[in-house]
Write an enzyme that holds these catalytic residues in place. Structure first.
Site, PDB file in Angstrom:
ATOM      1  N   GLN A  79      -8.197   5.540  22.359  1.00  0.00           N
ATOM      2  CA  GLN A  79      -7.628   6.750  21.756  1.00  0.00           C
ATOM      3  C   GLN A  79      -7.538   6.590  20.227  1.00  0.00           C
ATOM      4  O   GLN A  79      -6.954   5.621  19.720  1.00  0.00           O
ATOM      5  CB  GLN A  79      -6.263   7.053  22.366  1.00  0.00           C
ATOM      6  CG  GLN A  79      -6.363   7.343  23.869  1.00  0.00           C
ATOM      7  CD  GLN A  79      -5.213   8.176  24.418  1.00  0.00           C
ATOM      8  OE1 GLN A  79      -5.436   9.018  25.280  1.00  0.00           O
ATOM      9  NE2 GLN A  79      -3.998   7.958  23.968  1.00  0.00           N
ATOM     10  N   ASN A  85      -8.512  14.415  14.352  1.00  0.00           N
ATOM     11  CA  ASN A  85      -9.339  13.252  14.666  1.00  0.00           C
ATOM     12  C   ASN A  85     -10.204  12.768  13.505  1.00  0.00           C
ATOM     13  O   ASN A  85     -10.657  11.624  13.519  1.00  0.00           O
ATOM     14  CB  ASN A  85     -10.195  13.532  15.906  1.00  0.00           C
ATOM     15  CG  ASN A  85      -9.361  13.490  17.169  1.00  0.00           C
ATOM     16  OD1 ASN A  85      -8.538  12.588  17.343  1.00  0.00           O
ATOM     17  ND2 ASN A  85      -9.531  14.477  18.040  1.00  0.00           N
ATOM     18  N   ARG A 122     -11.735  15.886  20.303  1.00  0.00           N
ATOM     19  CA  ARG A 122     -12.043  17.314  20.277  1.00  0.00           C
ATOM     20  C   ARG A 122     -11.666  17.901  18.928  1.00  0.00           C
ATOM     21  O   ARG A 122     -10.880  17.296  18.180  1.00  0.00           O
ATOM     22  CB  ARG A 122     -11.360  18.041  21.436  1.00  0.00           C
ATOM     23  CG  ARG A 122      -9.863  18.081  21.369  1.00  0.00           C
ATOM     24  CD  ARG A 122      -9.282  18.571  22.689  1.00  0.00           C
ATOM     25  NE  ARG A 122      -7.852  18.761  22.544  1.00  0.00           N
ATOM     26  CZ  ARG A 122      -7.269  19.928  22.308  1.00  0.00           C
ATOM     27  NH1 ARG A 122      -7.996  21.022  22.196  1.00  0.00           N
ATOM     28  NH2 ARG A 122      -5.966  20.021  22.186  1.00  0.00           N
ATOM     29  N   ARG A 142     -19.648  17.588  24.194  1.00  0.00           N
ATOM     30  CA  ARG A 142     -19.032  17.984  25.457  1.00  0.00           C
ATOM     31  C   ARG A 142     -18.896  19.507  25.562  1.00  0.00           C
ATOM     32  O   ARG A 142     -18.969  20.214  24.558  1.00  0.00           O
ATOM     33  CB  ARG A 142     -17.680  17.304  25.621  1.00  0.00           C
ATOM     34  CG  ARG A 142     -16.625  17.800  24.682  1.00  0.00           C
ATOM     35  CD  ARG A 142     -15.265  17.381  25.158  1.00  0.00           C
ATOM     36  NE  ARG A 142     -14.778  16.229  24.443  1.00  0.00           N
ATOM     37  CZ  ARG A 142     -13.474  16.014  24.234  1.00  0.00           C
ATOM     38  NH1 ARG A 142     -12.574  16.841  24.735  1.00  0.00           N
ATOM     39  NH2 ARG A 142     -13.070  14.977  23.570  1.00  0.00           N
ATOM     40  N   SER A 149      -7.722  13.979  29.371  1.00  0.00           N
ATOM     41  CA  SER A 149      -8.703  12.950  29.018  1.00  0.00           C
ATOM     42  C   SER A 149      -9.613  12.687  30.215  1.00  0.00           C
ATOM     43  O   SER A 149     -10.825  12.512  30.064  1.00  0.00           O
ATOM     44  CB  SER A 149      -7.998  11.647  28.641  1.00  0.00           C
ATOM     45  OG  SER A 149      -7.260  11.814  27.472  1.00  0.00           O
ATOM     46  N   ARG A 199      26.227  -5.580  27.912  1.00  0.00           N
ATOM     47  CA  ARG A 199      25.064  -5.202  27.096  1.00  0.00           C
ATOM     48  C   ARG A 199      24.347  -6.462  26.609  1.00  0.00           C
ATOM     49  O   ARG A 199      24.937  -7.278  25.926  1.00  0.00           O
ATOM     50  CB  ARG A 199      25.517  -4.388  25.884  1.00  0.00           C
ATOM     51  CG  ARG A 199      26.048  -3.011  26.223  1.00  0.00           C
ATOM     52  CD  ARG A 199      26.573  -2.360  24.967  1.00  0.00           C
ATOM     53  NE  ARG A 199      25.516  -2.204  23.978  1.00  0.00           N
ATOM     54  CZ  ARG A 199      24.746  -1.132  23.888  1.00  0.00           C
ATOM     55  NH1 ARG A 199      24.913  -0.120  24.715  1.00  0.00           N
ATOM     56  NH2 ARG A 199      23.817  -1.063  22.974  1.00  0.00           N
ATOM     57  N   SER A 207      -7.088  20.682  28.726  1.00  0.00           N
ATOM     58  CA  SER A 207      -7.997  19.678  29.330  1.00  0.00           C
ATOM     59  C   SER A 207      -7.390  18.286  29.207  1.00  0.00           C
ATOM     60  O   SER A 207      -6.838  17.932  28.172  1.00  0.00           O
ATOM     61  CB  SER A 207      -9.344  19.644  28.612  1.00  0.00           C
ATOM     62  OG  SER A 207      -9.813  20.922  28.338  1.00  0.00           O
TER      63      SER A 207
HETATM   64  C1  NCC Z   1      -5.694   8.737  28.936  1.00  0.00           C
HETATM   65  C2  NCC Z   1      -4.688   9.847  28.790  1.00  0.00           C
HETATM   66  O1  NCC Z   1      -4.184  10.356  29.764  1.00  0.00           O
HETATM   67  N1  NCC Z   1      -4.407  10.198  27.552  1.00  0.00           N
HETATM   68  C3  NCC Z   1      -3.427  11.239  27.234  1.00  0.00           C
HETATM   69  C4  NCC Z   1      -2.403  10.681  26.256  1.00  0.00           C
HETATM   70  C5  NCC Z   1      -1.641   9.482  26.852  1.00  0.00           C
HETATM   71  O2  NCC Z   1      -0.996   9.875  28.048  1.00  0.00           O
HETATM   72  C6  NCC Z   1      -0.565   9.059  25.832  1.00  0.00           C
HETATM   73  O3  NCC Z   1      -1.227   8.716  24.628  1.00  0.00           O
HETATM   74  C7  NCC Z   1       0.199   7.831  26.358  1.00  0.00           C
HETATM   75  O4  NCC Z   1       1.079   7.384  25.375  1.00  0.00           O
HETATM   76  O5  NCC Z   1      -1.470  11.687  25.937  1.00  0.00           O
HETATM   77  C8  NCC Z   1      -2.045  12.869  25.313  1.00  0.00           C
HETATM   78  O6  NCC Z   1      -2.568  12.432  24.055  1.00  0.00           O
HETATM   79  P1  NCC Z   1      -3.275  13.302  22.908  1.00  0.00           P
HETATM   80  O7  NCC Z   1      -3.274  14.745  23.264  1.00  0.00           O
HETATM   81  O8  NCC Z   1      -2.701  12.871  21.584  1.00  0.00           O
HETATM   82  O9  NCC Z   1      -4.786  12.771  22.998  1.00  0.00           O
HETATM   83  C9  NCC Z   1      -5.175  11.463  22.596  1.00  0.00           C
HETATM   84  C10 NCC Z   1      -6.551  11.562  21.901  1.00  0.00           C
HETATM   85  O10 NCC Z   1      -7.550  12.020  22.837  1.00  0.00           O
HETATM   86  C11 NCC Z   1      -8.156  13.232  22.366  1.00  0.00           C
HETATM   87  N2  NCC Z   1      -8.387  14.111  23.531  1.00  0.00           N
HETATM   88  C12 NCC Z   1      -7.470  14.217  24.538  1.00  0.00           C
HETATM   89  C13 NCC Z   1      -7.737  15.046  25.615  1.00  0.00           C
HETATM   90  C14 NCC Z   1      -8.941  15.760  25.663  1.00  0.00           C
HETATM   91  N3  NCC Z   1      -9.264  16.555  26.680  1.00  0.00           N
HETATM   92  N4  NCC Z   1      -9.834  15.634  24.648  1.00  0.00           N
HETATM   93  C15 NCC Z   1      -9.572  14.831  23.583  1.00  0.00           C
HETATM   94  O11 NCC Z   1     -10.399  14.743  22.665  1.00  0.00           O
HETATM   95  C16 NCC Z   1      -7.171  13.827  21.350  1.00  0.00           C
HETATM   96  O12 NCC Z   1      -7.831  14.628  20.384  1.00  0.00           O
HETATM   97  C17 NCC Z   1      -6.583  12.555  20.731  1.00  0.00           C
HETATM   98  O13 NCC Z   1      -7.426  12.004  19.731  1.00  0.00           O
HETATM   99  C18 NCC Z   1      -0.884  13.847  25.046  1.00  0.00           C
HETATM  100  O14 NCC Z   1       0.009  13.421  24.296  1.00  0.00           O
HETATM  101  O15 NCC Z   1      -0.897  14.964  25.542  1.00  0.00           O
HETATM  102  C19 NCC Z   1      -3.127  13.495  26.178  1.00  0.00           C
HETATM  103  C20 NCC Z   1      -4.149  12.448  26.596  1.00  0.00           C
HETATM  104  O16 NCC Z   1      -5.074  13.002  27.511  1.00  0.00           O
END
Ligand code: NCC
Length: 415
Positions: free
Chosen positions: A121, A40, A30, A89, A100, A178, A98
């Protein structure tokens, strides 16, 4: 339709059952990223962030289609430049809130042909095609419905203190015993690189479920850009461990550099008596001299006919009035018995695009024209005439280290 006709041409459901499952790679990107603006597509080690994973996804050769889902025009352009298809989208699934899953579900609504989603990702740019090839096999041949990436971590966890006069307690260790790192297997932690799932799981509201398994990634490839301080670390990591494309890198023997806009910033000052003055940055002169010390020849070219350029005392070949750069460079490298793989090219204009595409290493200054930026493998942080050559030289040296370490590894294997 009579029964004979019906049996001759199977209906959509039967057709779907006959064809091999369609596995789509889907990178969510996004525009409105929090923290780092337009994260991105921000250049990481000279490549827009989504470029790293798109290159790996396309070269893996296991996906029927490779997609970027975005709400942003500039991201759409970059995605297409890296060979991905683009799903525009809706704004509803592009908000800070929002998930993923929301965005993937929306993609699936518009792409009924897709049976399996490989959500990759962009924030994990050290991904390699061989990881994706193994995961594709786990889904296609080994019968798993869901595979996600993990990394092994050796971190001792302690409980958080909530309230006053409380003490903390160990979560995954016995402080009296440990374990040493080598005596403990550590723990598998989700690293956010990818999530593969069959369509029915996603439609059911879950990316991880059914017959689910993890894929353990090598620690050096497990990079997660979560907050802005992760960026410089990720940059160093991709340079050392990232995926640079199918063609193995070769030792660079020659750097060809466009003068106007790379060595200079493109400005020309004219005196009353029509004498022109141009300037260059001493850092770039240092870059050229370092390259030469390391055995890389440097050739400067210009489309203009200018005595000032010829008068530059940079101790390298200068060729002016070049009307067709590709033809001229090709001629030189043939005479020098070099291949394009051994040539690095720094350009900034439309007229440089053909050479940028052919060179083994290609770069542009930060202020190069958009078409040149698209054709280049490395976008400098510095502008033309402001240290871009010095910076590109550093990039060449880093990649050369990579070439040399690859060669050392091969030799070790042989011996
Ligand atoms: C599959 C999933 O649940 N991914 C989530 C991940 C995941 O849980 C972690 O990486 C695990 O280590 O976490 C998040 O990860 P983050 O916000 O960095 O998003 C990862 C990549 O996906 C794009 N994205 C995310 C959600 C969305 N609705 N649209 C998108 O385009 C972002 O731009 C970015 O390139 C978080 O930190 O909040 C949000 C992400 O939605």
């Amino acid at each position: 339709m009579d029964s004979a006709a019906a049996s001759a041409s199977p209906g959509p459901a039967a057709q779907a059952a006959q064809r091999p499952p369609h596995m789509a790679a889907l990178v969510l990107a996004r525009g409105g990223s929090k923290g780092i603006p337009l994260k991105n597509i921000k250049p990481l080690a000279g490549v827009p962030l989504i470029g790293w994973v798109l290159r790996a996804a396309i070269d893996a050769g296991v996906f029927q289609s490779v997609w970027v889902s975005t709400d942003h025009d500039e991201i759409e352009k970059v995605a297409k430049q890296f060979g991905a298809q683009v799903h525009r989208r809706s704004s509803e699934v592009s908000q800070d809130s929002s998930t993923s899953l929301d965005a993937i579900k929306e993609f699936l609504l518009h792409h009924k042909e897709v049976d399996i989603i490989g959500n990759i990702q962009a924030t994990s740019p050290c991904l390699h095609p061989d990881d994706l090839i193994k995961v594709a096999k786990m889904i296609r041949e080994d019968g798993f419905e869901c595979v996600f990436s993990v990394v092994r971590r050796h971190l001792f966890r302690w409980s958080e203190i909530k309230g006053v006069n409380k003490v903390t307690t160990p979560q995954n260790l016995n402080p009296a015993k440990r374990p040493r790192r080598q005596d403990w297997d550590g723990e598998l932690c989700e690293n956010g690189s990818f999530y593969f799932a069959k369509k029915h799981l996603i439609e059911g509201g879950c990316l991880q479920g059914g017959k689910v398994i993890y894929y353990e990634m090598r620690a050096e490839r497990s990079v997660d850009i979560d907050i802005d301080i992760d960026w410089p670390i990720a940059e160093q990591r991709v340079l050392r461990y990232g995926y640079f494309g199918k063609e193995p890198l070769k030792e660079v023997k020659l750097l060809v550099c466009n003068i106007d806009g790379c060595l200079t910033n493109g400005h020309i000052y004219l005196s009353e008596d029509q004498k022109e003055i141009i300037s260059y940055d001493v850092r770039d002169a240092v870059g050229i001299s370092l390259l030469k010390k390391r055995g890389v020849q440097v050739w400067l070219i210009s489309e203009r006919c200018s005595k000032t350029i010829s008068a530059m005392k940079l101790d390298c070949e200068v060729i002016v009035s070049v009307t067709h750069k590709l033809r001229v460079v090709e001629d030189w490298i043939n005479k020098m018995s070099l291949s394009w793989k051994e040539v690095a090219y720094l350009g900034n204009e439309e007229s440089d695009v053909d050479c940028l595409k052919k060179a083994g290493m290609s770069g542009v200054p930060a202020d190069a024209c958009a078409t040149a930026q698209k054709a280049a493998g490395y976008i400098c942080k510095s502008n033309g005439g402001r240290g871009a050559i010095r910076e590109f030289a550093e990039h060449i040296f880093l990649l050369m280290e990579k070439v040399n370490s690859q060669e050392r590894k091969l030799n070790d294997l042989k011996n």
